[in-house]
Scaffold this motif. Structure first.
Motif, PDB file in Angstrom:
ATOM      1  N   VAL A  74       0.771  -1.233   0.079  1.00  0.00           N
ATOM      2  CA  VAL A  74      -0.086   0.047  -0.104  1.00  0.00           C
ATOM      3  C   VAL A  74       0.910   1.259  -0.051  1.00  0.00           C
ATOM      4  CG1 VAL A  74      -1.823   1.295   1.388  1.00  0.00           C
ATOM      5  CG2 VAL A  74      -1.714  -1.160   1.119  1.00  0.00           C
ATOM      6  N   PRO A 205     -13.047  -3.301  -5.722  1.00  0.00           N
ATOM      7  CA  PRO A 205     -11.567  -3.427  -5.106  1.00  0.00           C
ATOM      8  C   PRO A 205     -11.319  -4.539  -4.306  1.00  0.00           C
ATOM      9  CG  PRO A 205     -12.572  -1.177  -5.362  1.00  0.00           C
ATOM     10  CD  PRO A 205     -13.598  -1.957  -5.734  1.00  0.00           C
ATOM     11  N   ARG A 208      -9.974  -7.627  -5.536  1.00  0.00           N
ATOM     12  CA  ARG A 208      -8.664  -7.762  -6.414  1.00  0.00           C
ATOM     13  C   ARG A 208      -7.795  -8.848  -5.858  1.00  0.00           C
ATOM     14  NH1 ARG A 208      -7.787  -1.180  -6.454  1.00  0.00           N
ATOM     15  NH2 ARG A 208      -9.691  -0.734  -8.063  1.00  0.00           N
ATOM     16  N   ASN A 294      -8.454  -6.990   2.247  1.00  0.00           N
ATOM     17  CA  ASN A 294      -8.883  -5.933   1.216  1.00  0.00           C
ATOM     18  C   ASN A 294     -10.314  -5.316   1.632  1.00  0.00           C
ATOM     19  OD1 ASN A 294      -7.211  -6.875  -0.530  1.00  0.00           O
ATOM     20  ND2 ASN A 294      -8.487  -8.052  -2.125  1.00  0.00           N
ATOM     21  N   TRP A 298     -10.527  -1.352   2.140  1.00  0.00           N
ATOM     22  CA  TRP A 298     -11.745  -0.601   1.525  1.00  0.00           C
ATOM     23  C   TRP A 298     -12.616   0.187   2.305  1.00  0.00           C
ATOM     24  CZ3 TRP A 298     -17.147  -0.934   1.465  1.00  0.00           C
ATOM     25  CH2 TRP A 298     -17.636  -0.453   0.335  1.00  0.00           C
ATOM     26  N   ILE A 302      -8.945   3.513   1.825  1.00  0.00           N
ATOM     27  CA  ILE A 302      -7.845   2.928   1.288  1.00  0.00           C
ATOM     28  C   ILE A 302      -7.756   2.343   0.054  1.00  0.00           C
ATOM     29  CG2 ILE A 302      -5.315   2.032   1.696  1.00  0.00           C
ATOM     30  CD1 ILE A 302      -6.073   2.307   4.894  1.00  0.00           C
ATOM     31  N   ASP A 303      -7.081   2.980  -1.137  1.00  0.00           N
ATOM     32  CA  ASP A 303      -7.254   2.239  -2.227  1.00  0.00           C
ATOM     33  C   ASP A 303      -6.489   0.891  -2.170  1.00  0.00           C
ATOM     34  OD1 ASP A 303      -7.567   1.928  -5.334  1.00  0.00           O
ATOM     35  OD2 ASP A 303      -5.451   2.473  -5.331  1.00  0.00           O
ATOM     36  N   VAL A 304      -7.143  -0.277  -2.483  1.00  0.00           N
ATOM     37  CA  VAL A 304      -6.689  -1.629  -2.561  1.00  0.00           C
ATOM     38  C   VAL A 304      -5.717  -1.762  -3.693  1.00  0.00           C
ATOM     39  CG1 VAL A 304      -7.430  -3.939  -2.670  1.00  0.00           C
ATOM     40  CG2 VAL A 304      -8.805  -2.477  -1.445  1.00  0.00           C
ATOM     41  N   LYS A 306      -3.591  -3.101  -6.835  1.00  0.00           N
ATOM     42  CA  LYS A 306      -3.784  -4.346  -7.826  1.00  0.00           C
ATOM     43  C   LYS A 306      -3.165  -5.362  -7.572  1.00  0.00           C
ATOM     44  CE  LYS A 306      -2.904  -4.795 -12.734  1.00  0.00           C
ATOM     45  NZ  LYS A 306      -2.249  -4.271 -14.026  1.00  0.00           N
TER      46      LYS A 306
END
Length: 337
Positions: A74, A205, A208, A294, A298, A302-304, A306
């Motif tokens: 992250v 997300p 992922r 994840n 989420w 917070i951006d999960v 790739k």
């Protein structure tokens, strides 16, 4: 006049250079957003003492906190985690800075008669069968306001169950998660489950890097939902060939494919009810752990990454897997299309 203009230009240039230098000398973490995630555990009041492997509400969250603290992929955010064990507060002062609260606990009514607090967010219902008092309802509304402002809420396993609680609890669950348990309909089958991500939701997300997995668990599922709710995304299907429960239309013990996990998003609100997490050993399953991590990222906004969350945490099991009567159920993965 020319000298005056030149002096002004020189002064402005000096100020800009100073500001630029100051920015470069600040710690990197001061330049990125901070997300604070609280892990809230209830008391262990079921299936043995702590360390026996089931309903490890504290140890499960200790592992998950460790995994988030040791997250490997992250970027662009500083994550702070905090732990509150056996929370009994009836105000939001201790969690008002939270980006997300992650709760694992027993049912709000599991120790109603003793009035022992089992749920970190919700006190036992009044013994007189009435609704909570005005002060408690005001406290629930404070949680509503925090979630509307962006504090994600995630509740796992038995904490989903609200049977016997006043209607206000279900009303708040519907507001926080877009779904709630329904007496006589919601089930918690225990067996070996085949879990499969829903194809139509593969771009969410939370999914992922999550592949199908097979494991032993008790999963609270069949929740009351608003049909075609645009704010709810169904994420996982689960099925089992042999469990301790049955459903209408299926042979004894068989659980036909059903949705077992969803995510709720309405404006800044994010909420997740995850009905699994009975067995502590589930955290050693790579896809299971990635899915739960994840979810945590989420709900915290917070951006999960790739490929899904990855952790450098090494110790993932504080309670050893033990044989139990449910090992007799069929343990062969189900073939899925």
């Amino acid at each position: 006049m020319t000298n005056f203009k030149q002096t002004i230009k020189t002064g402005v240039a000096a100020i800009l250079a100073f500001v630029s230098t100051l920015a470069l000398t600040q710690p990197v973490w001061a330049q990125v957003p901070t997300k604070t995630i609280y892990f809230l555990s209830g008391i262990k009041d079921h299936v043995g003492a702590e360390g026996t492997g089931r309903h490890e509400v504290r140890l499960d969250l200790v592992v998950l906190q460790h995994c988030i603290d040791s997250i490997a992929n992250v970027k662009g955010v500083k994550i702070i985690t905090k732990f509150i064990d056996k929370r009994t507060a009836l105000n939001v002062d201790d969690i008002k800075d939270a980006s997300a609260i992650i709760v694992e606990c027993s049912s709000v009514t599991s120790t109603t008669q003793t009035q022992t607090r089992t749920h970190p967010l919700i006190p036992p219902p009044p013994l007189n069968g009435k609704d909570y008092d005005r002060a408690t309802l005001k406290y629930f509304n404070q949680i509503d306001s925090l979630q509307k402002a962006g504090m994600g809420i995630m509740i796992m396993h038995w904490g989903i169950a609200t049977d016997g609680a006043p209607g206000s609890v279900n009303a708040h669950y519907m507001q926080w998660f877009g779904q709630a348990a329904l007496s006589g309909y919601t089930q918690n089958p225990l067996g070996f489950w085949q879990i499969t991500p829903i194809k139509a939701s593969e771009k969410h997300p939370i999914l992922r890097g999550v592949q199908p997995w097979f494991y032993k668990d008790e999963i609270f599922s069949r929740l009351n939902v608003i049909p075609n709710d645009p704010h709810r995304t169904d994420l996982l299907m689960g099925q089992s060939e042999q469990t301790n429960q049955s459903e209408p239309g299926s042979p004894t013990g068989v659980i036909s494919p059903r949705c077992v996990a969803s995510a709720y998003e309405n404006g800044l609100q994010r909420g997740v009810l995850w009905g699994g997490m009975d067995y502590h050993s589930a955290l050693t399953n790579e896809n299971y752990l990635r899915f739960v991590m994840n979810e945590i990222l989420w709900v915290a906004g917070i951006d999960v990454p790739k490929g899904g969350a990855k952790t450098n945490a090494k110790q993932l099991q504080y309670a050893k897997q033990r044989p139990d009567p449910f090992d007799k159920y069929k343990q062969t993965p189900i073939a899925t299309k």
